[in-house]
Every structure is written in C-alpha cells, then in structure tokens.
Design a protein around this motif. Sequence first.
Motif, short mmCIF file in Angstrom:
data_model
loop_
_atom_site.label_atom_id
_atom_site.label_comp_id
_atom_site.label_asym_id
_atom_site.label_seq_id
_atom_site.Cartn_x
_atom_site.Cartn_y
_atom_site.Cartn_z
N THR A 1 0.82 -1.22 0.00
CA THR A 1 0.00 0.00 0.00
C THR A 1 0.85 1.27 0.00
OG1 THR A 1 -0.12 -0.04 2.42
CG2 THR A 1 -1.88 -1.17 1.22
N LEU B 1 -0.72 4.09 -1.92
CA LEU B 1 -1.88 4.70 -1.25
C LEU B 1 -1.44 5.57 -0.07
CD1 LEU B 1 -4.42 1.71 -1.27
CD2 LEU B 1 -4.40 3.71 -2.77
N TYR C 1 -7.48 1.03 -11.44
CA TYR C 1 -6.83 1.39 -10.18
C TYR C 1 -6.67 2.90 -10.04
CZ TYR C 1 -3.22 2.10 -6.70
OH TYR C 1 -2.51 2.57 -5.62
N LYS D 1 -7.88 4.85 -6.75
CA LYS D 1 -6.97 5.64 -5.93
C LYS D 1 -7.50 7.05 -5.73
CE LYS D 1 -2.24 7.44 -5.71
NZ LYS D 1 -0.92 7.53 -6.38
N LEU E 1 -10.38 6.92 -3.23
CA LEU E 1 -9.88 6.71 -1.88
C LEU E 1 -9.21 7.97 -1.33
CD1 LEU E 1 -8.34 3.11 -2.19
CD2 LEU E 1 -10.33 3.76 -0.83
N GLY E 2 -8.60 8.72 -2.22
CA GLY E 2 -7.91 9.93 -1.79
C GLY E 2 -8.84 11.05 -1.34
N GLU F 1 -6.46 -1.20 2.74
CA GLU F 1 -6.35 -0.16 1.71
C GLU F 1 -7.02 1.14 2.17
OE1 GLU F 1 -8.08 -2.20 -1.60
OE2 GLU F 1 -6.15 -3.01 -2.27
N ALA G 1 -4.85 4.70 2.81
CA ALA G 1 -5.21 5.90 2.05
C ALA G 1 -5.73 7.03 2.94
CB ALA G 1 -6.25 5.54 0.99
N GLN H 1 -3.16 4.70 9.38
CA GLN H 1 -2.11 4.59 8.37
C GLN H 1 -0.82 4.05 8.97
OE1 GLN H 1 -0.13 8.11 6.31
NE2 GLN H 1 -1.63 7.51 4.75
#
Length: 302
Positions: free
Chosen positions: A79, A82, A178, A182, A185-186, A206, A210, A272
């Motif tokens: 990850t 991410l 992907y 991404k 998720l961001g 994940e 992120a 994280q």
Amino acid sequence: MLGRVWLQQPMYNNDDEISGSRVRSLAKVLYYQAVALVYGISGAFADVVMVNSSWTAAHIRQLWWMWGEPHIVYPPCDTTDLQTLPLDRRLKHLFLISVAQFRPEKNHKLQLEAYAMAREMAASKEPIWRGNPVLVSTLKMVGSCRGPDDEQRLQRLQQYAVELGIAESVQWHVNVPYSQLKQLLGDAVGGLHTMLDEHFGISLVEYMAAGVIPIAHNSGGPRADIVVDIETDEGLQRTGLLAETKEDYCSAITTLLEMEQRDRLKIAAAAQRRVATMFSNERFHQRFMEVVSPILPTEAAA
C-alpha cells in the motif's frame, strides 16, 4: 457456521430452502461435521501451519489436529502508493466509500440500509442543521462484477437504493481501473465494510493506508487484527470504528461524518501507521522466513 445452520439462520450460504427445514438443516450439519473431521485430520500432517489472522488461528485450533501452534503471518499488502495520499480531505465534497465485489457475502444491502437510516435520522432533527454533514454527503459504491449473477445483484441493489429513497445520494462505480480507485480513496472520509467473519480484510487495509477511516464489521480478522487501538504518546488511539447491526452502522456513519477534522485526522494517522508497520511486504517476508526457516535446509534458510 455450524451453529448458524443448526439454529436455522438464513444466510447467503444457507438459503431459505435449507434453513426453513429442520431435516435439511440436520443433514447439512452432519455433512459439515464429516467434512470438518477430514479437514481436521489433514492438519496433523502439516510441518508448519500459517494463518492470516488471529481469528483464523482460533478457527484452525478448533478444527485441526495439530502438534504445534498455528503461526500468524499477515498477507503482504503493498500500500505504499496509497500511503502517499494526503490525510486531509476536501470536506465540501463529503462522501463515504465502499470497495468490494458485488458478491452476496459482502452484504451491500446492510450498507444501503444503514446509510438510509442515518440520512433519515439527520433529516428528522428539529430544526434541521443547515449543511448537516450526513445530508450533504454521498455514498460511493465501488466494486466489480464477476459475471451475470453479480450484475443482476448489482441491479437489485440499485433498485433497493431507489426504494430506500437514497438513489440520488448513492453513486455506483463498477469495474473501475486502479487510477480511479486511488482518486476515490484519496477523497473519501470513511470506508464501509459489512462482511461477517471475514478472515482478514484487504479492503480495510487499503482504506487505512489511504487515510480513509474504516467502519468495519465487528467480527473476524477486522476486529481481531486490523481495526484495533494502537499506543501513541497520548495513550491508546483508535484506528477506526466497528459495527454489527444496522443501528450500529447508522451510529458509526453519523459519528464519522459529524466528527471534527482534528479528531478525524488523529484516527486516520493512527490507522495509516498501523498499516505501514504491520501489513507491509517487508513485514510479510520477515515473518514468513521466521516461520519456515526451522524446517528448511540450512542453505535455503540462509
């Protein structure tokens, strides 16, 4: 699973035709017990047993005939990409995300019901809070379809969102690349997970990598190993929220969406950090070699 079949509880893997019949439920239990016996005996022939979570370890201890303890080796979750996403979020576009294949065990229906309940409760407040985070939020359902059955299930879910009155607040992202995942998720604030007794839960890893705060099912590997409190300089810090019932998820969704940005960032940072230290490729390689080295030839172990 055996207990649910014996109690005749209908589920995605125990349909109404079986759960509604005492005779068929008994036959299924006997069949499962026979398979479990053979499965358990096979464990006696293993030199080393590795499992992907504490919950799986307890499951294997109960079923397998082993001479030693199972070793917990978390799956390698790369990850690093991410983790480069900023933890801060654009709160003008507040949304939750759900990342899972459209399979029955993922229980997307519960997510829709909980989100609908949260919106209904927010709308019922007097007076209505102008700019209420729950009411201005959206839910983005991200997943893939393996074939016609999943596609039909997706259509039923989309229709269910209409029936719940939340169709305009739910967006569907199917089979996305992907790069788009991404990006989603961001920007997401929270991530939903509703699978019962999942052994691990890579989607949760994940989320956390992120900076997306997970709302996970209070069972299996997610509860035992992933969404757990960690030690910080300020004491114990949670890394996400756990829920089980529709009401639990409704409460967790409301709590997360109405949370102060400072508090949200603390949770996201802790989540994280846990992912980076516990579920990396390097951590997997180190742990894997620790477990298998004793049974390898000296040259291979070196």
